[in-house]
Design a protein around this motif. Structure first.
Motif, PDB file in Angstrom:
ATOM      1  N   LEU A 143       0.835  -1.208   0.000  1.00 29.95           N
ATOM      2  CA  LEU A 143       0.000   0.000   0.000  1.00 29.95           C
ATOM      3  C   LEU A 143       0.868   1.256   0.000  1.00 29.95           C
ATOM      4  CD1 LEU A 143      -2.868  -1.072   2.434  1.00 29.95           C
ATOM      5  CD2 LEU A 143      -2.983  -0.860  -0.058  1.00 29.95           C
ATOM      6  N   TYR A 144       1.979   1.180   0.715  1.00 29.58           N
ATOM      7  CA  TYR A 144       2.907   2.319   0.747  1.00 29.58           C
ATOM      8  C   TYR A 144       3.434   2.595  -0.673  1.00 29.58           C
ATOM      9  CZ  TYR A 144       7.244   4.923   1.541  1.00 29.58           C
ATOM     10  OH  TYR A 144       8.248   5.854   1.491  1.00 29.58           O
ATOM     11  N   PHE A 145       3.889   1.535  -1.379  1.00 29.77           N
ATOM     12  CA  PHE A 145       4.410   1.732  -2.735  1.00 29.77           C
ATOM     13  C   PHE A 145       3.321   2.242  -3.680  1.00 29.77           C
ATOM     14  CE2 PHE A 145       7.441  -1.847  -1.483  1.00 29.77           C
ATOM     15  CZ  PHE A 145       8.502  -0.988  -1.249  1.00 29.77           C
ATOM     16  N   LEU A 146       2.117   1.684  -3.555  1.00 28.64           N
ATOM     17  CA  LEU A 146       1.017   2.109  -4.439  1.00 28.64           C
ATOM     18  C   LEU A 146       0.726   3.591  -4.231  1.00 28.64           C
ATOM     19  CD1 LEU A 146      -1.541  -0.861  -4.161  1.00 28.64           C
ATOM     20  CD2 LEU A 146      -0.014  -0.333  -6.061  1.00 28.64           C
ATOM     21  N   ASN A 147       0.679   3.984  -2.982  1.00 29.07           N
ATOM     22  CA  ASN A 147       0.344   5.373  -2.677  1.00 29.07           C
ATOM     23  C   ASN A 147       1.470   6.300  -3.140  1.00 29.07           C
ATOM     24  OD1 ASN A 147      -1.391   7.351  -1.306  1.00 29.07           O
ATOM     25  ND2 ASN A 147       0.371   7.597   0.030  1.00 29.07           N
ATOM     26  N   ASP A 148       2.705   5.846  -2.946  1.00 34.22           N
ATOM     27  CA  ASP A 148       3.863   6.671  -3.263  1.00 34.22           C
ATOM     28  C   ASP A 148       4.041   6.825  -4.771  1.00 34.22           C
ATOM     29  OD1 ASP A 148       6.237   8.079  -2.310  1.00 34.22           O
ATOM     30  OD2 ASP A 148       7.362   6.476  -3.312  1.00 34.22           O
ATOM     31  N   ALA A 149       3.669   5.787  -5.546  1.00 32.63           N
ATOM     32  CA  ALA A 149       3.935   5.805  -6.995  1.00 32.63           C
ATOM     33  C   ALA A 149       2.751   6.306  -7.804  1.00 32.63           C
ATOM     34  CB  ALA A 149       4.308   4.387  -7.458  1.00 32.63           C
ATOM     35  N   ARG A 150       1.652   6.696  -7.135  1.00 36.10           N
ATOM     36  CA  ARG A 150       0.410   6.919  -7.883  1.00 36.10           C
ATOM     37  C   ARG A 150       0.484   8.086  -8.858  1.00 36.10           C
ATOM     38  NH1 ARG A 150      -0.852   9.462  -2.755  1.00 36.10           N
ATOM     39  NH2 ARG A 150      -1.425  11.619  -3.184  1.00 36.10           N
ATOM     40  N   ALA A 151       1.389   9.033  -8.635  1.00 32.74           N
ATOM     41  CA  ALA A 151       1.439  10.191  -9.538  1.00 32.74           C
ATOM     42  C   ALA A 151       2.594  10.077 -10.530  1.00 32.74           C
ATOM     43  CB  ALA A 151       1.596  11.469  -8.707  1.00 32.74           C
ATOM     44  N   ASP A 152       3.327   8.961 -10.464  1.00 33.89           N
ATOM     45  CA  ASP A 152       4.577   8.838 -11.208  1.00 33.89           C
ATOM     46  C   ASP A 152       4.383   7.948 -12.428  1.00 33.89           C
ATOM     47  OD1 ASP A 152       7.084   8.168 -12.152  1.00 33.89           O
ATOM     48  OD2 ASP A 152       7.991   8.018 -10.160  1.00 33.89           O
ATOM     49  N   GLN A 153       4.423   8.582 -13.632  1.00 35.46           N
ATOM     50  CA  GLN A 153       4.170   7.823 -14.865  1.00 35.46           C
ATOM     51  C   GLN A 153       5.191   6.719 -15.108  1.00 35.46           C
ATOM     52  OE1 GLN A 153       2.275   8.875 -17.943  1.00 35.46           O
ATOM     53  NE2 GLN A 153       1.118  10.503 -16.981  1.00 35.46           N
ATOM     54  N   SER A 154       6.400   6.862 -14.539  1.00 34.70           N
ATOM     55  CA  SER A 154       7.418   5.855 -14.831  1.00 34.70           C
ATOM     56  C   SER A 154       7.234   4.616 -13.962  1.00 34.70           C
ATOM     57  CB  SER A 154       8.823   6.439 -14.610  1.00 34.70           C
ATOM     58  OG  SER A 154       9.047   6.652 -13.228  1.00 34.70           O
ATOM     59  N   ARG A 155       6.288   4.665 -13.013  1.00 36.32           N
ATOM     60  CA  ARG A 155       6.132   3.515 -12.110  1.00 36.32           C
ATOM     61  C   ARG A 155       4.773   2.831 -12.264  1.00 36.32           C
ATOM     62  NH1 ARG A 155       7.697   6.672  -6.874  1.00 36.32           N
ATOM     63  NH2 ARG A 155       7.622   4.750  -5.689  1.00 36.32           N
ATOM     64  N   VAL A 156       4.223   2.902 -13.484  1.00 39.53           N
ATOM     65  CA  VAL A 156       2.942   2.241 -13.742  1.00 39.53           C
ATOM     66  C   VAL A 156       3.056   0.732 -13.489  1.00 39.53           C
ATOM     67  CG1 VAL A 156       1.240   1.703 -15.513  1.00 39.53           C
ATOM     68  CG2 VAL A 156       2.236   3.961 -15.420  1.00 39.53           C
ATOM     69  N   GLY A 157       4.188   0.158 -13.871  1.00 42.52           N
ATOM     70  CA  GLY A 157       4.375  -1.287 -13.688  1.00 42.52           C
ATOM     71  C   GLY A 157       4.312  -1.683 -12.228  1.00 42.52           C
ATOM     72  N   LEU A 158       4.956  -0.870 -11.379  1.00 40.42           N
ATOM     73  CA  LEU A 158       4.927  -1.133  -9.933  1.00 40.42           C
ATOM     74  C   LEU A 158       3.491  -1.085  -9.412  1.00 40.42           C
ATOM     75  CD1 LEU A 158       6.188  -1.356  -7.090  1.00 40.42           C
ATOM     76  CD2 LEU A 158       6.547   1.102  -7.117  1.00 40.42           C
ATOM     77  N   MET A 159       2.702  -0.121  -9.888  1.00 41.53           N
ATOM     78  CA  MET A 159       1.300  -0.037  -9.478  1.00 41.53           C
ATOM     79  C   MET A 159       0.569  -1.329  -9.844  1.00 41.53           C
ATOM     80  SD  MET A 159       0.901   3.042  -8.169  1.00 41.53           S
ATOM     81  CE  MET A 159      -0.872   3.197  -8.082  1.00 41.53           C
TER      82      MET A 159
END
Length: 776
Positions: A382-398
Motif C-alpha cells: 500500500l505504501y508503494f502504491l500510494n507513493d507511486a500513484r502520480a509517477d508515470q514511470s512507475r505504472v508497472g509497480l502499481m
C-alpha cells in the motif's frame, strides 16, 4: 579487421590475460560501435572470440581455478561475454550462433567428439554453474590443509556448499566478500545469457520458452537444486540494516547487496513460466481436484519452478515470508537520524518473486494468509502504491502491487486479517484516521483513484474488485473510509461518467456490491458506513431514477465539458495528511521507463466463485450463453497508450480507456442504459433507507439533535433482522492464471531488470524488442 586463426593463442590471450580489470573497465574499453563493426565486417573473429572465451571458462571450471591467474582469466572472460552477448542477441542472424556446435575447433584429442557436439550455449551455462560452486573462488573450501590436493570440482557435492542457511540448509557459511564479488560477476553473465528474451517482440503465445533458461533449469545442470536454494536463501536471509549500527552502510561497503540484487533478478527470470498453459505446478493437489490427489502430478520440466512449488515445511515458509517482508518494509523504516539506515532499491524484483511464490505454491499462499503476517506484506505494498500513484514511470509497480492484492483477496482469510487495528504509523500522504488495515486499504485505493495519473484508469476495476472480495468480512469501517467509499460512488455515478464509456457503469456495480455485502453480512459493527449511506441517500435515489431517454443522455454528456477532471477532488474532506509524509510526486522529466503490454480485462483476469454456508468456495461456470449487454469488454491497456500528445504505438493494437468513449464510434443509447440500469442491485440499500431514514429523522426532530454521535449510537444498537431481503450468496472474483498476465509479467520483469542494470549498462542502447524505452 583481418581474420585471425583460432590457434593464434598469443593474439587471443591478450583479451583476458590482463591483470585486474573491472567489469566497468571492459565496458569502457570495448565500445558498442566496435563490437557491431566486428560483427558486420569480420564475423569469423567475433565467433572465435566468443568461442575462445567460453573455452577459457570451461577450462577454469574443469581445473577448479586454483591460481590467482586462472581466476583473473575466468573473471575477464566473464566480463567480456557480458559485454558482447547483447550484440549477438540483437542481430537475428547471430542469435542461433551459441546454439550451434563448434566442430572440434582447437579442442585437440579425437576422443572428445561427443563433448564437442555440445552447443556453445550449453558449454557456457554448465561452466558457469560449476564455477558458482568452485572452492576458494565462489565458495569456502572444506579442506583443512592446503598441502592436501585441491578438491576435485567434479567430485564435490555442491549441496554441501549452498551459499546461505535457510530453506533446506542449516549451516551459514562465514561471509567472504571476495566470494560474493565473484558470484555477482558470474550471475551477471548468467542474467545476460537469459536476456535473449529482451530481443524478441512480445507475442500472445507466452509459452515460447527461453532456451537458455530451459537448459539451465533442466536436469542437465547438476547444480540446479543447490543453486536455486542458494539464490533463494541469499535473498531471504539478507538484512540491509546490518548490525543495528546507524550509518553502518556509510562506513562499510556492503558486498552482499549487489549479490542479493543479482540473485533476485536471476531467480525471477528462471521462474518465468506460464502456469496457465500447463498443468498447474502446484503439487499439493489443490488445483487438480481429481480422485488421484494423493499422487503428485509430474512437475514442470523447469526444475526451479518445480523446486519452488514443492517447498512445504512451515519453517521454510516462515523464513521466506519473514525475509521478503523485512526487505519490502525496508524503505518504510523511519529512523530519527536521517539517512542512517540503508535503503534497498530492489523492491520490484521482490514483488515479482512474492507473486511467483504465491502463484506456484498454493501451500505458501495459505501459509501467508494463516496469520496476520500477511499484513507485513500488505502495508509495504500500500505504501508503494500510494507513493507511486502520480509517477508515470512507475505504472508497472502499481500493476504488480494491485495484482498481488487481487490474488490475496480471493481468499477469505485475507478479508478476515484486514480487521486487525492499524497502529504502525508509516508516514503516508493520506488523511489521518484511526481504524483497521481495511480502512488503510480503502483510503489508499481512494487516493489512487482520485489523485493518481490517468494511466491508472485500467486498474480501477481491479481495485474495486479487491474491495468487493474483502467486503463481506469487514467488521467495522472507520468514518473516514466509509466517506471515501461514498465519495467514489458519487463520482462514478454522475451521468457524464456513466454515459461516456461502455464499461464505466461496472464501477458502480462493484461499489453497490460492497455496500450490499457489508449491510447483509456485517451490519452490526458498521454504523459509520450505514450513517454515511443515510447522509448520501440522494446518490442512491438518483441512480434508481437515472434517466434513460436520448435527450437526457445527451445532456449528461454535455456536462462533461464543464468538468474536465475524471473525478472531482472537492467534497472528499481529506483533512490533514499524516505527519512526516511527502506528497506523491510525478516522475522527473526525462526519467526512463519501459513500455508494458496490455493486461487482460477483469473478466479474463478473474473467475467467479460462490462462498457456501460452510465457507468453502465453488467455482461458477461462466455464463457463456448470455454475453454481457455491451458485448465483450475491450481489454484494457496498462501503459504506453497514446494519450494526448504522445506518439501512438505502431506495433500493438491500442485501445484508449479514458473518460472519452473507448472506441471512436460508440455512443450510449437508451436501450443500452436500460440493459444495465434494470440490473442495479439497489433493493437492499433502498430497504435500509426506507426503514432507517424516518427513524433517524424522528430522533433529530424529537431531540433537536445535530450531533453525529447520538445518531451513531442509535444506529449501533439498531437492527435490520427480518427487514432486509434474503442475503445474496457471497461472490468472490478469484484471480485466474492466463497467458495475458504471463506475457505482462515477462515484459514488466525484463523492463525492471533493463532499467536497474546501469552500472555497467548491460543492455543500454541495444536494439531491444520486448518493450520500448520511453522518456517521461
Amino acid at each position: 579487421s583481418q581474420p585471425v586463426e583460432a590457434t593464434d593463442d598469443a593474439f587471443w590471450d591478450q583479451f583476458w590475460a590482463d591483470t585486474a580489470t573491472s567489469v566497468q573497465d571492459v565496458f569502457a574499453l570495448v565500445p558498442a560501435a566496435e563490437i557491431r563493426a566486428v560483427r558486420e565486417e569480420s564475423p569469423s573473429n567475433l565467433a572465435t572470440l566468443c568461442y575462445k572465451a567460453v573455452e577459457k571458462l570451461v577450462q577454469g571450471a574443469e581445473s577448479g581455478c586454483h591460481t590467482e591467474k586462472e581466476r583473473q582469466i575466468v573473471l575477464n572472460c566473464c566480463r567480456l561475454l557480458t559485454r558482447i552477448l547483447p550484440y549477438i542477441f540483437e542481430d537475428p542472424d547471430w542469435r542461433g550462433f551459441f546454439w550451434s556446435t563448434v566442430p572440434g575447433a582447437g579442442r585437440g584429442g579425437g576422443d572428445e567428439d561427443d563433448e564437442n557436439a555440445r552447443p556453445l550455449a550449453e558449454s557456457l551455462l554448465l561452466a558457469v554453474a560449476d564455477l558458482l560452486f568452485c572452492p576458494d573462488f565462489t565458495v569456502q573450501s572444506h579442506r583443512r590443509s592446503t598441502v592436501d590436493t585441491a578438491e576435485d570440482i567434479h567430485s564435490i557435492d555442491s549441496c554441501e556448499y549452498i551459499w546461505e542457511a535457510g530453506v533446506g540448509f542449516a549451516h551459514s557459511p562465514q561471509p567472504n566478500y571476495i566470494h560474493d564479488l565473484n558470484r555477482t560477476e558470474l550471475l551477471k553473465l548468467l542474467l545476460t545469457c537469459f536476456s535473449e528474451a529482451m530481443y524478441l517482440p512480445p507475442s500472445s503465445d507466452s509459452s515460447n520458452t527461453n532456451p537458455w533458461v530451459q537448459f539451465f533449469c533442466s536436469t542437465e545442470n547438476r547444480h540446479a537444486l543447490p543453486l536455486f536454494t542458494s539464490l533463494l536463501n541469499v535473498v531471504c536471509a539478507y538484512d540491509p540494516v546490518g548490525y543495528g549500527i546507524p550509518y553502518n552502510h556509510l562506513l562499510f561497503s556492503d558486498y552482499r547487496e549487489p549479490l542479493v540484487e543479482e540473485a533476485a533478478q536471476v531467480l525471477i527470470v528462471t521462474l518465468d513460466y506460464d502456469s496457465s498453459t500447463s498443468s498447474s505446478p502446484t503439487v499439493d493437489g489443490t488445483t487438480t481436484g481429481t480422485a488421484m490427489d494423493d499422487v503428485d502430478p509430474p512437475g514442470p520440466d523447469n526444475l526451479f519452478v518445480n523446486y519452488l512449488s514443492r517447498i512445504h515445511r512451515e519453517e521454510d515458509f516462515q523464513f521466506i515470508l519473514k525475509g521478503v517482508a523485512r526487505l519490502l518494509s525496508n524503505p518504510l523504516v523511519q529512523t530519527y537520524l536521517p539517512n542512517s539506515a540503508k535503503k534497498i532499491q530492489f523492491h520490484q524484483e521482490l514483488l515479482v518473486l512474492f507473486w511467483k511464490l504465491c502463484d506456484f505454491n498454493k501451500k505458501f499462499l495459505f501459509f501467508v494468509l494463516k496469520s496476520s503476517d500477511v499484513l507485513d506484506i500488505l502495508v509495504p505494498i500500500l505504501y508503494f502504491l500510494n507513493d507511486a500513484r502520480a509517477d508515470q514511470s512507475r505504472v508497472g509497480l502499481m500493476h504488480i502491487g494491485v495484482f498481488i492484492l487481487l490474488l490475496l483477496s480471493g481468499e477469505r482469510n485475507f478479508g478476515v486479517r484486514l480487521n486487525k487495528p492499524y497502529s504502525v504509523r508509516v508516514p503516508m500522504d493520506i488523511p489521518v484516521f484511526t481504524g483497521t488495515h481495511a480502512d488503510l486499504l480503502i483510503i489508499v485505493f481512494h487516493k489512487i483513484i482520485t489523485s493518481g495519473h490517468q494511466r491508472l484508469q485500467p486498474l480501477f476495476d481491479c481495485l474495486l474488485t479487491i474491495v468487493v472480495n474483502v467486503s463481506p468480512y469487514l467488521k467495522s469501517l472507520s468514518m473516514v473510509a466509509a466517506n471515501k467509499l461514498l465519495h467514489l460512488l458519487e463520482a462514478f455515478s454522475t451521468t457524464w461518467f456513466l454515459f461516456s464509456a461502455v464499461q464505466n457503469h461496472h464501477l458502480v456495480f462493484f461499489l453497490l456490491e460492497v455496500f450490499n455485502n457489508i449491510i447483509q453480512y456485517q451490519f452490526d459493527g458498521n454504523s459509520n458506513l450505514v450513517y454515511a449511506v443515510i447522509r448520501k441517500r440522494n446518490v442512491f435515489h438518483q441512480l434508481a431514477n437515472l434517466p434513460t431517454d436520448s435527450q437526457s443522455i445527451q445532456k449528461g454528456l454535455q456536462r462533461k465539458k464543464k468538468t474536465p477532471e475524471p473525478i472531482s477532488r472537492t467534497n472528499s474532506q481529506d483533512g490533514v495528511s499524516m505527519e512526516g509524509s511527502r506528497p506523491a510526486a510525478p516522475a522527473e522529466p526525462g526519467t526512463l521507463k519501459t513500455s508494458l503490454v496490455a493486461t487482460p480485462g477483469i473478466d479474463k483476469l478473474t473467475e467467479k466463485s460462490q462462498v457456501s454456508e460452510d465457507g468453502t468456495m465453488r467455482s461458477l461456470e461462466p455464463e457463456s450463453s448470455q454475453p454481457p449487454p455491451e458485448g465483450n469488454l475491450p481489454s484494457t491497456v496498462s501503459d504506453g497508450e497514446p494519450w494526448s500528445g504522445e506518439a501512438s504505438h505502431p506495433r500493438r493494437d491500442r485501445r484508449r480507456l479514458s473518460s472519452a468513449s473507448s472506441s471512436g464510434q460508440w455512443t450510449p443509447t437508451p436501450d443500452w442504459v436500460m440493459s444495465w440500469k434494470s440490473k442495479l442491485p439497489l433493493q437492499t440499500i433502498m430497504r435500509l433507507l426506507q426503514v432507517l431514514v424516518p427513524q433517524v429523522e424522528k430522533i433529530c426532530i424529537d431531540k433537536g439533535l445535530t450531533d453525529e454521535s447520538e445518531i451513531l449510537k442509535f444506529l449501533q444498537h439498531g437492527t435490520l433482522v427480518g427487514l432486509l431481503p434474503v442475503p445474496h450468496p457471497i461472490l468472490i472474483r478469484k484471480y485466474q492464471a492466463n497467458s495475458g498476465t504471463a506475457m505482462w509479467f515477462r515484459t514488466y520483469m525484463w523492463g525492471v531488470i533493463y532499467l536497474r542494470n546501469v552500472d555497467p549498462p548491460i543492455w543500454y542502447d541495444t536494439d531491444v524488442k520486448l518493450f520500448e524505452i520511453q522518456r517521461v
